[in-house]
Design a protein around this motif. Structure first.
Motif, mmCIF file in Angstrom:
data_model
loop_
_atom_site.group_PDB
_atom_site.id
_atom_site.type_symbol
_atom_site.label_atom_id
_atom_site.label_comp_id
_atom_site.label_asym_id
_atom_site.label_seq_id
_atom_site.Cartn_x
_atom_site.Cartn_y
_atom_site.Cartn_z
ATOM 1 N N GLY A 337 4.863 -8.731 19.276
ATOM 2 C CA GLY A 337 5.332 -7.276 19.817
ATOM 3 C C GLY A 337 6.048 -6.341 18.519
ATOM 4 N N ALA A 338 5.993 -7.036 17.310
ATOM 5 C CA ALA A 338 6.768 -6.377 16.097
ATOM 6 C C ALA A 338 6.448 -4.528 16.034
ATOM 7 N N ILE A 339 7.392 -3.934 15.718
ATOM 8 C CA ILE A 339 6.869 -2.549 15.475
ATOM 9 C C ILE A 339 7.153 -2.306 14.190
ATOM 10 N N PHE A 340 6.418 -1.646 13.224
ATOM 11 C CA PHE A 340 6.448 -1.297 11.800
ATOM 12 C C PHE A 340 6.615 0.268 11.798
ATOM 13 N N THR A 341 7.670 0.684 10.973
ATOM 14 C CA THR A 341 7.801 2.304 11.071
ATOM 15 C C THR A 341 7.853 2.402 9.466
ATOM 16 N N ASN A 342 7.111 3.425 9.250
ATOM 17 C CA ASN A 342 7.008 4.411 7.819
ATOM 18 C C ASN A 342 6.505 3.099 6.752
ATOM 19 N N VAL A 343 5.737 2.121 7.185
ATOM 20 C CA VAL A 343 4.966 1.409 6.257
ATOM 21 C C VAL A 343 3.668 2.018 5.901
ATOM 22 N N ALA A 344 2.757 1.601 5.104
ATOM 23 C CA ALA A 344 1.475 2.269 5.085
ATOM 24 C C ALA A 344 0.438 1.697 5.969
ATOM 25 N N TYR A 345 -0.388 2.287 6.254
ATOM 26 C CA TYR A 345 -1.243 2.028 7.442
ATOM 27 C C TYR A 345 -2.810 2.352 7.493
ATOM 28 N N ASN A 346 -3.695 1.496 7.783
ATOM 29 C CA ASN A 346 -5.071 1.569 7.747
ATOM 30 C C ASN A 346 -5.619 1.805 9.087
ATOM 31 N N PRO A 347 -5.865 2.651 9.683
ATOM 32 C CA PRO A 347 -6.219 2.930 11.076
ATOM 33 C C PRO A 347 -7.479 2.193 11.404
ATOM 34 N N THR A 348 -8.575 2.091 10.359
ATOM 35 C CA THR A 348 -9.841 1.427 10.685
ATOM 36 C C THR A 348 -9.671 0.023 10.880
ATOM 37 N N THR A 349 -8.766 -0.530 9.981
ATOM 38 C CA THR A 349 -8.823 -1.961 10.088
ATOM 39 C C THR A 349 -7.292 -2.452 10.759
#
Ligand code: GTP
Ligand code: SPV
Ligand code: MN
Length: 611
Positions: A337-349
C-alpha cells in the motif's frame, strides 16, 4: 452547498462539537460535498485517485504521486505558531497573535471549496486507550484526496476515535486547503502560503500546499507543534521529533528502549529501522516503534514512558537500498500500500527509482521520467547531471508493514525509556558517541544540538545551525520555558534514562569520506551505551561526557583505518572550546533559561579548560 447533516448522519458522526466544526468550515469554504472518511475507505479512494490520475500504479499494491514542483517540502518561513498570549513568543516559532491569524486564514480559505469535496478525516495520534489520549484526537478537513490517503497511512482514522471522547470538545480542529498551487507565489515576496497552529485554541489552519507536514495535519502540526504546546500547558508530557526503538539481547532476554532526536533528514528513520549488523550474529534484535515523533511522560512507577503517536512512516527515499536499509525496502514491497512521492517513475514498467536505490540509475532510460514528469531521454547535456528524484522524495507506508515493527507498538501503556540520544550531522568535533549521566547536562546537550550549516550563508564555518532537541521547526512556545518543562518532566522520573550524543557523520578533512560506516553499524554505539548504563563497561571520562575505549566498542567485522578510529573516539579540546563560545551566544538568545542549564554549560566549559 453541501447538506452537512445528511453527510455526517450517514457516516455515523455523532459528536455534536465535531458536527458544529464541520458545518462552520463547510460554510466558510463553500464545499459542494462532504465526505467523512474511515480507514476502510482506502481501496475505494485509491481506485478513485488512480482513475483521476492523481495516483499512478507502481507495481502491485503500490502507488506513485507527484506534488506540484514548487511544493516539495515543509516551509519553515511560512509556518507560524499563534496564541492569545505573547509570552509564547520564542526565537523559532514565528509567533503571531491568534485573532490576526484566524482572520487571515479564514479569508484565504473562504470560498475555496466551491464545487469541491471537503473530506472529513477523524483521527487519533496515539495508541487507543493511552493515558495521553485526550490530547490525541483530531479532525482534519481537507480538499485533497491524496492527503486523505496519506492520513489513512500515517494516523488511525475513523469516526470511532472522535464520537466517544471522554471530553467531546477535546479534539484538534485541523483545516487544510491546498489552494491554487500554481498561483501561490511560493518563495517570492508575494508568497500566499500560511501554515498556522493556533496552539492555545487547538486549531490548525494550513493553506497553500499538499505536501508532507504542510498538509498531513495529524503528523507534524498536531503530533509535534500542537502536542508539544499541550504537553507544556498541561504540564504532563513532552512531544518531540524523536525516533523510538527497542533493542533485545536474545542471550539475556533483556530489552532496552531508546528515543532519539536528530534534525530532519539526519537519520531517524534509518536508525529506527536498523537491523543488527551481520557481523554480530543474531544475538541482537532491533525493534521499530517510531521514526519521527515520540510522546514521553513520567509513569506512576517513576520510569519515563514513550509511544509513537503515528501509525505510519513518511520516510526519505534517497539512499535507501539493500545495504543501507533493507528493512525500509521490505516495508515498501508490493502490496504494502506504499505511496511514493516525487521519486522517478517509469509508466511503462511501473518501476520507481531514486538516487542511491542502486549505485547507478537504470541503464536503459526508455520510459523513465524524473520527479517532475520530464522524460530522462529528452534531457539536454546540461540537464544530464540533475537528480532523477527530488532530494526530499518520500515513501509513505503504515507501521504494520515495517518488518521489524515491535509487537507492542500499538500498546496504550507505551514502553519505558532507557536512553535519550541526540545526534546531528556534524563533520568534525562530535565523537561517535559520548554518554551523559547528569540530567541537566543531558538537557543542555539537547538544547545545543545542531547540524551543519548547509549553505555558506547559513552560518560561519564550523558553526552549527542549532536545532534544540531537533525541534527548531516545530517549537510551539518560548525556548526557555521549553527547557524548564524538560527539566520538570525529567525531574519527575525517579529512574532516569541515560543521555548520549551520537554522530554518524564525521568526515575526513581531506577527502570528505565518512569516518564511520553508519547505518546498520550504528547499533554498535547503542550497544556500548546500554552496557555503560548497566555498568558492564566504564568508558573514558572526558570533559564532554564518557566515550568508549577502543576495546569496549564492538568493532568485529569492521575495517576502519586506525586514523579514522582515533578521530571518532577522541575529543578535540581546542575545537570544543571554540564550540563553547558559539553555544554561549546561542543560549543567550533564550532569556530566562533555567539556571541549571547555565550551570551545566559552565561545568562543561570549566572541564574543557582544565583538561
Ligand atoms: P525526517 O523524516 O526528515 O525527519 O528525516 P530522518 O531523520 O528520519 O532521516 P532519514 O533516516 O530518512 O535519513 C536522511 C538521510 O540520511 C538519508 O538519505 C539517509 O540515507 C542518510 N543517513 C541516515 N543514516 C545515515 C548514516 O548512518 N550514515 C550516513 N552517511 N548517512 C545516513
Ligand atoms: C521532517 O521534515 O522532519 C519530516 C517530514 O519528518 S514532514 O512531515 O514533511 O515534516
Ligand atoms: Mn521529521
Amino acid at each position: 452547498m453541501a447538506n452537512v447533516d445528511a453527510a455526517l448522519d450517514a457516516a455515523g458522526l455523532t459528536n455534536p462539537h465535531v458536527r458544529d466544526y464541520v458545518a462552520y468550515w463547510a460554510e466558510v469554504t463553500g464545499a459542494e460535498r462532504i465526505e467523512v472518511v474511515d480507514a476502510s475507505d482506502d481501496a475505494r479512494l485509491i481506485a478513485e485517485s488512480v482513475e483521476a490520475g492523481d495516483l499512478l500504479p507502481a507495481g502491485e499494491g503500490r502507488y506513485y504521486s507527484r506534488s506540484y514542483h514548487k511544493d516539495t517540502a515543509r516551509s519553515e518561513e511560512r509556518t507560524i505558531v499563534a496564541t492569545n498570549d505573547e509570552a509564547h513568543k520564542g526565537l523559532y516559532n514565528n509567533w503571531r497573535p491568534a485573532a490576526e491569524m484566524k482572520e487571515l486564514l479564514t479569508s484565504k480559505m473562504r470560498g475555496q471549496l466551491v464545487g469541491k469535496t471537503m473530506y472529513v478525516v477523524p483521527y487519533l495520534m496515539a495508541p487507543q486507550g493511552s493515558p495521553l489520549e485526550r490530547f490525541a484526537a483530531g479532525v482534519e478537513l481537507t480538499d485533497t484526496r491524496t492527503v486523505v490517503l496519506h492520513m489513512i497511512r500515517m494516523a488511525r482514522v475513523g469516526v470511532s476515535y472522535i464520537n466517544d471522547l471522554a471530553d467531546p470538545t477535546s479534539f484538534v480542529k485541523a483545516v487544510h486547503v491546498a489552494g491554487d498551487l500554481p498561483n501561490l507565489g511560493q518563495g517570492t515576496p508575494d508568497d500566499q502560503r500560511y501554515f498556522v497552529t493556533v496552539a492555545d485554541e487547538r486549531t490548525i489552519l494550513h493553506y497553500g500546499s499538499s505536501y508532507g507536514g504542510n498538509a498531513l495535519l495529524g503528523k507534524i502540526a498536531h503530533g509535534l507543534r500542537q502536542s508539544s504546546f499541550d504537553g507544556f500547558a498541561s504540564g504532563e508530557f513532552l512531544s518531540e521529533q524523536f525516533l523510538l526503538l527497542g533493542i533485545t539481547d536474545k542471550q539475556t532476554g533483556e530489552k532496552y528502549h531508546v528515543v532519539g532526536g536528530f534534525p530532519s533528514a539526519s537519520g531517524k528513520t534509518n536508525l529506527a529501522m536498523t537491523l543488527a549488523p551481520d557481523a554480530l550474529g543474531d544475538r541482537y534484535y532491533v525493534e521499530f516503534y517510531g521514526d519521527d515523533i515520540a510522546w514521553i511522560w513520567p509513569g506512576e512507577d517513576g520510569k519515563l514512558y514513550a509511544f509513537n503517536p503515528e501509525n505510519g512512516v513518511f520516510g526519505v527515499a534517497k539512499d535507501t537500498n539493500e545495504a543501507t536499509n533493507p528493512t525500509a525496502l521490505h516495508s515498501i514491497d508490493e502490496n504494502s500500500g506504499a505511496i511514493f512521492t516525487n521519486v522517478a517513475y517509469n509508466p511503462t514498467t511501473q518501476e520507481v527509482w531514486w538516487e542511491g536505490k542502486t549505485k547507478n540509475p537504470p541503464a536503459d532510460v526508455t520510459g523513465w521520467e524524473d520527479w517532475k514528469g520530464d522524460k530522462i531521454a529528452d534531457r539536454s547535456e546540461d540537464e544530464k547531471g540533475l537528480p532523477w528524484a527530488h532530494p526530499n522524495s518520500r515513501f509513505t507506508v503504515a507501521l504494520s508493514q515495517v518488518p521489524n515493527v515491535a509487537p507492542d507498538y500499538d500498546d496504550a501503556a507505551g514502553v519505558p525509556v532507557d536512553a535519550i540520544i541526540f545526534g546531528g550531522r556534524t563533520r568534525d568535533r562530535e565523537p561517535l558517541v559520548r554518554a551523559i549521566h547528569d540530567v541537566a547536562e543531558g538537557v543542555y546537550d539537547g538544547l545545543t544540538l545542531g547540524a551543519e550549516a548547509t549553505f555558506a550563508a547559513d552560518g560561519l564555518d564550523g558553526q552549527l545551525r542549532y536545532d534544540p532537541m531537533s525541534m527548531r521547526p516545530f517549537m510551539s512556545y518560548a525556548e526557555a520555558d521549553y527547557a524548564a518543562h524538560w527539566l520538570k518532566i525529567l525531574g519527575q522520573a525517579t529512574e532516569k534514562p541515560i543521555f548520549a550524543h551520537v554522530n554518524w557523520f564525521q568526515r575526513d578533512a581531506e577527502d570528505g569520506h565518512f569516518l564511520w560506516p553508519g547505518y546498520r553499524e550504528n547499533l554498535r554505539a547503542l550497544l556500548w551505551l546500554v552496557q555503560l548504563k548497566k555498568g558492564e563497561v566504564k568508558g573514558q571520562t572526558t570533559p564532554v561526557g564518557i566515550i568508549p575505549t577502543r576495546e569496549e566498542l564492538n568493532l568485529e567485522g569492521l575495517d576502519i583505518p586506525e586514523a579514522d578510529l582515533e578521530r571518532i573516539l577522541s575529543i578535540d579540546n581546542t575545537r570544543w572550546q571554540q564550540e563553547i563560545g558559539f553555544r554561549e551566544e546561542h543560549l543567550q538568545q533564550f532569556s530566562g533559561l533555567p539556571e541549571e542549564i547555565w550551570e551545566a554549560h559552565r561545568r562543561v566549559a570549566a572541564a574543557l579548560e582544565a583538561d
